[in-house]
Design a protein around this motif. Structure first.
Motif, short mmCIF file in Angstrom:
data_model
loop_
_atom_site.label_atom_id
_atom_site.label_comp_id
_atom_site.label_asym_id
_atom_site.label_seq_id
_atom_site.Cartn_x
_atom_site.Cartn_y
_atom_site.Cartn_z
N ASP A 86 0.83 -1.21 0.00
CA ASP A 86 0.00 0.00 0.00
C ASP A 86 0.86 1.26 0.00
OD1 ASP A 86 -2.28 -1.52 -0.01
OD2 ASP A 86 -2.56 -1.43 2.17
N VAL A 87 1.96 1.24 0.74
CA VAL A 87 2.86 2.39 0.79
C VAL A 87 3.54 2.59 -0.55
CG1 VAL A 87 4.91 3.34 1.90
CG2 VAL A 87 3.19 2.16 3.26
N ARG A 88 4.00 1.50 -1.17
CA ARG A 88 4.63 1.60 -2.48
C ARG A 88 3.67 2.16 -3.52
NH1 ARG A 88 7.17 -2.97 -0.49
NH2 ARG A 88 5.66 -4.40 -1.35
N ILE A 89 2.43 1.70 -3.50
CA ILE A 89 1.42 2.19 -4.44
C ILE A 89 1.17 3.68 -4.20
CG2 ILE A 89 -1.04 2.07 -5.05
CD1 ILE A 89 -0.82 -0.98 -4.60
N GLY A 90 1.11 4.09 -2.95
CA GLY A 90 0.93 5.51 -2.64
C GLY A 90 2.08 6.35 -3.13
N ASN A 91 3.32 5.86 -2.98
CA ASN A 91 4.49 6.60 -3.45
C ASN A 91 4.51 6.73 -4.97
OD1 ASN A 91 5.43 6.97 -0.86
ND2 ASN A 91 6.83 5.25 -0.93
N VAL A 92 4.16 5.66 -5.67
CA VAL A 92 4.12 5.71 -7.13
C VAL A 92 3.02 6.66 -7.59
CG1 VAL A 92 3.63 4.36 -9.21
CG2 VAL A 92 5.15 3.45 -7.46
N ALA B 249 1.58 11.90 -10.01
CA ALA B 249 0.86 13.16 -9.91
C ALA B 249 1.81 14.34 -10.09
CB ALA B 249 0.14 13.25 -8.56
N VAL B 250 2.98 14.28 -9.45
CA VAL B 250 3.97 15.35 -9.60
C VAL B 250 4.45 15.42 -11.04
CG1 VAL B 250 6.31 16.04 -8.96
CG2 VAL B 250 4.70 15.33 -7.19
N ALA B 251 4.70 14.27 -11.65
CA ALA B 251 5.17 14.25 -13.05
C ALA B 251 4.13 14.85 -13.98
CB ALA B 251 5.49 12.82 -13.46
N ASN B 252 2.85 14.56 -13.77
CA ASN B 252 1.80 15.11 -14.62
C ASN B 252 1.67 16.61 -14.47
OD1 ASN B 252 0.96 12.77 -15.92
ND2 ASN B 252 -0.37 12.18 -14.24
N ILE B 253 1.93 17.13 -13.28
CA ILE B 253 1.83 18.57 -13.06
C ILE B 253 2.98 19.30 -13.75
CG2 ILE B 253 2.04 20.36 -11.27
CD1 ILE B 253 0.51 18.41 -9.41
N VAL B 254 4.18 18.74 -13.67
CA VAL B 254 5.38 19.45 -14.11
C VAL B 254 5.73 19.18 -15.58
CG1 VAL B 254 7.85 19.73 -13.64
CG2 VAL B 254 6.26 19.49 -11.76
N LYS B 255 5.32 18.05 -16.15
CA LYS B 255 5.85 17.63 -17.44
C LYS B 255 5.60 18.60 -18.58
CE LYS B 255 2.07 14.54 -18.76
NZ LYS B 255 1.72 13.16 -19.02
N SER B 256 4.50 19.31 -18.58
CA SER B 256 4.23 20.23 -19.70
C SER B 256 5.06 21.50 -19.61
CB SER B 256 2.74 20.58 -19.75
OG SER B 256 2.37 21.31 -18.60
N SER B 257 5.73 21.73 -18.49
CA SER B 257 6.58 22.92 -18.37
C SER B 257 8.04 22.63 -18.69
CB SER B 257 6.46 23.51 -16.96
OG SER B 257 7.03 22.64 -16.02
N LEU B 258 8.37 21.38 -18.97
CA LEU B 258 9.76 20.99 -19.19
C LEU B 258 10.13 21.04 -20.67
CD1 LEU B 258 9.92 17.91 -16.81
CD2 LEU B 258 10.67 20.24 -16.34
N GLY B 259 11.42 21.19 -20.92
CA GLY B 259 11.94 21.12 -22.28
C GLY B 259 11.94 22.46 -22.99
#
Length: 81
Positions: free
Chosen positions: A31-37, A42-52
Motif C-alpha cells: 500500500d505504501v509503495r502504491i501511494g508513493n508511485v 501526480a507530480v510528473a503530470n503537473i510538471v511535465k508540460s513545463s519541461l523542455g
C-alpha cells in the motif's frame, strides 16, 4: 584488497531517538509503495508540460488570489500544498 578494507556499513537512525514516531505510526508494504508511485505520477503530470525547450508556462493562483506565471518546475512544486 584495497576496496574490501574500505567497506563501511551505515545503520538507520533509531526512530525512538529521532522523535519521528511521536503520535504517529510506521506503514510498510504494498500500500505504501502504491501511494508513493501515485504521488510521483501526480507530480510528473503537473510538471511535465513545463519541461523542455517548448515547455509551457503555468499560471498559479494561491489562496488569496495572487497570480504567479512560471515554467520552473521547482517553483511549481514549492507552490503545491
Amino acid at each position: 584488497n584495497f576496496l574490501h578494507n574500505k567497506t563501511k556499513t551505515m545503520a538507520a537512525p533509531n526512530p525512538a531517538s529521532t522523535g519521528l514516531f511521536i503520535n504517529g505510526s510506521r506503514e510498510t508494504g504494498q500500500d505504501v509503495r502504491i501511494g508513493n508511485v501515485t504521488a510521483a505520477l501526480a507530480v510528473a503530470n503537473i510538471v511535465k508540460s513545463s519541461l523542455g525547450p517548448v515547455g509551457l508556462d503555468k499560471m498559479l493562483v494561491d489562496d488569496i488570489g495572487d497570480v504567479l506565471i512560471t515554467n520552473d518546475g521547482a517553483t511549481i512544486l514549492k507552490s503545491l500544498e
